[in-house]
Structure formats: C-alpha cells, structure tokens
Design a protein around this motif. Structure first.
Motif, PDB file in Angstrom:
ATOM      1  N   ASP A  58       0.830  -1.241   0.084  1.00 56.27           N
ATOM      2  CA  ASP A  58       0.131  -0.034   0.076  1.00 56.27           C
ATOM      3  C   ASP A  58       0.838   1.121  -0.026  1.00 56.27           C
ATOM      4  O   ASP A  58       1.831   1.386   0.790  1.00 56.27           O
ATOM      5  CB  ASP A  58      -1.065  -0.208   1.326  1.00 56.27           C
ATOM      6  CG  ASP A  58      -1.783   1.160   1.117  1.00 56.27           C
ATOM      7  OD1 ASP A  58      -2.386   1.329   0.309  1.00 56.27           O
ATOM      8  OD2 ASP A  58      -1.613   2.275   2.052  1.00 56.27           O
ATOM      9  N   LEU A  59       0.780   2.241  -0.881  1.00 52.17           N
ATOM     10  CA  LEU A  59       1.355   3.220  -1.150  1.00 52.17           C
ATOM     11  C   LEU A  59       1.407   4.194  -0.017  1.00 52.17           C
ATOM     12  O   LEU A  59       2.164   5.018   0.440  1.00 52.17           O
ATOM     13  CB  LEU A  59       1.366   3.811  -2.411  1.00 52.17           C
ATOM     14  CG  LEU A  59       2.343   5.376  -2.796  1.00 52.17           C
ATOM     15  CD1 LEU A  59       3.639   4.850  -2.571  1.00 52.17           C
ATOM     16  CD2 LEU A  59       1.927   5.627  -4.160  1.00 52.17           C
ATOM     17  N   ASP A  60       0.208   4.518   0.669  1.00 52.17           N
ATOM     18  CA  ASP A  60      -0.049   5.226   1.663  1.00 52.17           C
ATOM     19  C   ASP A  60       0.673   4.644   2.842  1.00 52.17           C
ATOM     20  O   ASP A  60       1.219   5.718   3.541  1.00 52.17           O
ATOM     21  CB  ASP A  60      -1.531   5.543   1.933  1.00 52.17           C
ATOM     22  CG  ASP A  60      -2.293   6.237   0.825  1.00 52.17           C
ATOM     23  OD1 ASP A  60      -1.816   6.840   0.266  1.00 52.17           O
ATOM     24  OD2 ASP A  60      -3.512   6.024   0.880  1.00 52.17           O
ATOM     25  N   LYS A  61       0.838   3.682   3.106  1.00 52.37           N
ATOM     26  CA  LYS A  61       1.518   2.946   4.332  1.00 52.37           C
ATOM     27  C   LYS A  61       2.976   3.115   3.968  1.00 52.37           C
ATOM     28  O   LYS A  61       3.571   3.744   4.969  1.00 52.37           O
ATOM     29  CB  LYS A  61       1.455   1.507   4.354  1.00 52.37           C
ATOM     30  CG  LYS A  61       2.058   0.649   5.343  1.00 52.37           C
ATOM     31  CD  LYS A  61       1.420   1.176   6.971  1.00 52.37           C
ATOM     32  CE  LYS A  61       1.990   0.481   7.903  1.00 52.37           C
ATOM     33  NZ  LYS A  61       1.333   0.873   9.061  1.00 52.37           N
ATOM     34  N   GLU A  93       4.252   5.722   2.364  1.00 50.15           N
ATOM     35  CA  GLU A  93       4.663   7.279   2.709  1.00 50.15           C
ATOM     36  C   GLU A  93       4.371   7.627   4.185  1.00 50.15           C
ATOM     37  O   GLU A  93       5.405   8.286   4.809  1.00 50.15           O
ATOM     38  CB  GLU A  93       3.657   8.106   2.103  1.00 50.15           C
ATOM     39  CG  GLU A  93       3.884   7.952   0.637  1.00 50.15           C
ATOM     40  CD  GLU A  93       3.029   9.036  -0.369  1.00 50.15           C
ATOM     41  OE1 GLU A  93       2.463   9.924   0.523  1.00 50.15           O
ATOM     42  OE2 GLU A  93       2.934   8.962  -1.542  1.00 50.15           O
ATOM     43  N   THR A  94       3.712   6.995   4.882  1.00 45.96           N
ATOM     44  CA  THR A  94       3.405   6.984   6.295  1.00 45.96           C
ATOM     45  C   THR A  94       4.527   6.673   7.095  1.00 45.96           C
ATOM     46  O   THR A  94       5.306   7.419   7.997  1.00 45.96           O
ATOM     47  CB  THR A  94       2.087   6.567   6.830  1.00 45.96           C
ATOM     48  OG1 THR A  94       1.124   7.179   6.153  1.00 45.96           O
ATOM     49  CG2 THR A  94       2.106   6.563   8.452  1.00 45.96           C
ATOM     50  N   ARG A 111       8.739   6.815  -3.330  1.00 43.51           N
ATOM     51  CA  ARG A 111       7.732   6.940  -4.222  1.00 43.51           C
ATOM     52  C   ARG A 111       8.274   6.286  -5.412  1.00 43.51           C
ATOM     53  O   ARG A 111       7.720   5.611  -6.199  1.00 43.51           O
ATOM     54  CB  ARG A 111       6.931   8.078  -4.570  1.00 43.51           C
ATOM     55  CG  ARG A 111       6.103   8.698  -3.358  1.00 43.51           C
ATOM     56  CD  ARG A 111       5.413   9.773  -3.434  1.00 43.51           C
ATOM     57  NE  ARG A 111       4.605   9.849  -4.853  1.00 43.51           N
ATOM     58  CZ  ARG A 111       3.291   9.448  -4.787  1.00 43.51           C
ATOM     59  NH1 ARG A 111       2.750   9.018  -3.693  1.00 43.51           N
ATOM     60  NH2 ARG A 111       2.618   9.679  -6.119  1.00 43.51           N
ATOM     61  N   TYR A 154       8.989   2.566  -5.089  1.00 44.12           N
ATOM     62  CA  TYR A 154       7.587   1.852  -5.233  1.00 44.12           C
ATOM     63  C   TYR A 154       7.222   1.516  -6.636  1.00 44.12           C
ATOM     64  O   TYR A 154       6.814   0.353  -6.968  1.00 44.12           O
ATOM     65  CB  TYR A 154       6.616   2.620  -4.369  1.00 44.12           C
ATOM     66  CG  TYR A 154       5.389   1.865  -4.290  1.00 44.12           C
ATOM     67  CD1 TYR A 154       4.851   0.991  -3.327  1.00 44.12           C
ATOM     68  CD2 TYR A 154       4.384   2.159  -5.258  1.00 44.12           C
ATOM     69  CE1 TYR A 154       3.738   0.467  -3.303  1.00 44.12           C
ATOM     70  CE2 TYR A 154       2.994   1.473  -5.328  1.00 44.12           C
ATOM     71  CZ  TYR A 154       2.910   0.591  -4.342  1.00 44.12           C
ATOM     72  OH  TYR A 154       1.486  -0.016  -4.253  1.00 44.12           O
TER      73      TYR A 154
END
Length: 291
Positions: free
Chosen positions: A143-146, A148-149, A173, A176
């Motif tokens: 998961d890209l949001d994960k 980044e977080t 990013r 990924y």
C-alpha cells in the motif's frame, strides 16, 4: 519481485562499501590517491576491511529488522534496532543521528529528534541520514499510503527538519514504482516534477557539492541515476565524486540495484560484502512480507 528486492539491498551495500573508501576526500584527492576507484577495496578514513560497509547499510538493516518484527507499527522496533547498533560503538555515525541516539530516553523518538534539533544541532537537522536508510519501507508494503506514512515516521525519529522526510518520500515513491514495474528514469521524472528536485531533469551537473545536506545529496543521486546507463556507472561515479561518497553511492546504488535486479549485479561485488548472508536473509523475508 525477490530479484528486485535483493538487488536494492545489495546495490545499496555495494555503493556504501565503494564510497566508504573515498569518503571525505575531494574528487582531486581521490584521483591522486587511487586514480579511480572501480571496486570494493576497503581502507579509507575508517580503515575498512575489504567488503566492510558503514552506517548506511547498518541503519538500512536496522530499519528492515524493525519492519519485519512489527510491520503494522514498526517505529519502536526500528528504534530498538538503532540502539542495539549504537551500542556496538560503530566506526561511522552521522552527527545528527549521534545527537539523537546519545540523548534518547524512554518516550517519543519524534520528541528526541526535536530536542536534538533545537538544543544540540543549532536548528540544523536536514541531513541525509534518513534518506540513506529508508529504502526497505518501499520494499515491504504493498500500500503506497503505508509506504509514505512509515517513510515519514522513520525519518522523524532522528531528523526533525521536514526537508529530510520530504526527500525520503520522493525517493520511496520512485522505489515503489520501480518495484511494481515502472522504469527507473520514468519513475524519477514522474515523482520529481513540481518539486525542488525538478532541475535534475535538465541533465546538468549539480552546482553544490555532494555533501551531507539532504537536498544536495538528493540532487547528486538523481544526477547519477538519470545520466548513467548501468549500475556500475552509477556507483563508480558517485564513489569518485568526493565528499559524502558512501552515502550518495549507497542511496543511488539502492535504486539502481532495484531497477536492474540482483541477477544483473556483478557477482564479484556481491560476494565480497561481509554482510552478504544478512542481506540475502533479509531480502527473502521482505519478499515474503511484500507478497
């Protein structure tokens, strides 16, 4: 995916080992002393053994181990790995990271980083010490949001300045995208447009030196990645440019190794690494987590 993950870890370590020989020298000093460093030979300011790596690889391994222990909430486990490494009295450790680890007590890593930033570092914590270790985050999560977080959180553990975590997010990013099928140069172009790093697209040699300031480091990493055609071109170029060579070569080598994959890395460079078995084991575990 396993080939790319292993390529990233080994690529970073190869760049670190090569750049460790030339760290803190200028380009002219490197030329006078070595001619041109094209292999892993050890020595340098840290008197490295052949195949030995520095803090760049050690902290990347620490981040990886912390994630593997608790993927959903890895920061405290990453911190434990940092402290274990610090307790070994490592040869090479950055000033910002030393300031945080030497004063950290029970409580929040973010608070420790802010305290170090304000009280011990004169408000200067935009170093490259989080950019050098953040790559495993992009390799571990689907998961890209994960991505980044956790990327931001691991940076804020030691580097309070937002320039550090912003560079880490852009870098991860790109990583990924490459891990999931994009071309390296295309991913870089997509991610740096509209950022302070967009000038790297003009192909010109960066004006500032490749020192420990994260913005300068990132510009040089992008220069090597966008203007070289092979993994070895990337790490040899970075290792011979001078200044913070181990970190620039490690950061650039990580993405270059991710893009080409482990099977395309030169075997002699991989086999000589003293951390080879650890990287192989961690690469497999990251793959199992990622899939």
């Amino acid at each position: 995916m396993l080939d790319k993950i292993k390529g990233a870890l080994f690529g970073l370590a190869i760049g670190d080992a090569m750049g460790g020989t030339t760290e803190f020298l200028t380009r002219e000093e490197i030329r006078r002393k070595y001619g041109k460093v094209t292999g892993i030979i050890g020595g340098g300011v840290w008197n490295l053994a052949k195949g030995e790596t520095t803090d760049d690889t050690a902290m990347t391994v620490a981040v990886t181990k912390g994630i593997l222990k608790n993927p959903e909430s890895p920061i405290e486990l990453i911190g434990e790995e940092f402290l274990k490494w610090y307790a070994t009295n490592p040869k090479d450790i950055g000033n910002i990271i030393r300031a945080v680890l030497s004063t950290y007590g029970e409580g929040s890593w973010a608070v420790a980083a802010e305290k170090a930033h304000n009280q011990y570092l004169g408000g200067k914590s935009a170093g490259n010490g989080t950019l050098m270790r953040c790559l495993p985050v992009a390799l571990a999560y689907r998961d890209l949001d994960k991505v980044e977080t956790v990327t931001r959180e691991q940076s804020k553990m030691t580097h309070y300045d937002s320039l550090a975590d912003e560079a880490c997010v852009i870098y991860n990013r790109v990583a990924y995208q490459v891990l999931h099928g994009a071309g390296l140069k295309e991913a870089i172009q997509a991610e740096i447009k509209g950022t302070i790093y967009e000038p790297a697209l003009n192909g010109q040699i960066p004006t500032p030196p490749p020192d420990g300031f994260v913005v300068n480091t990132m510009h040089w990493v992008l220069y090597w990645l966008l203007n070289c055609e092979s993994f070895l071109d990337v790490v040899i170029g970075a290792a011979n440019e001078g200044y913070d060579t181990d970190t620039v070569a490690a950061i650039a080598g990580g993405l270059a190794g991710l893009a080409c994959g482990y099977k395309e890395l030169p075997r002699g460079y991989c086999d000589v690494l003293l951390v080879k078995s650890d990287l192989e084991e961690l690469g497999l575990k990251l793959y199992e987590l990622a899939k």
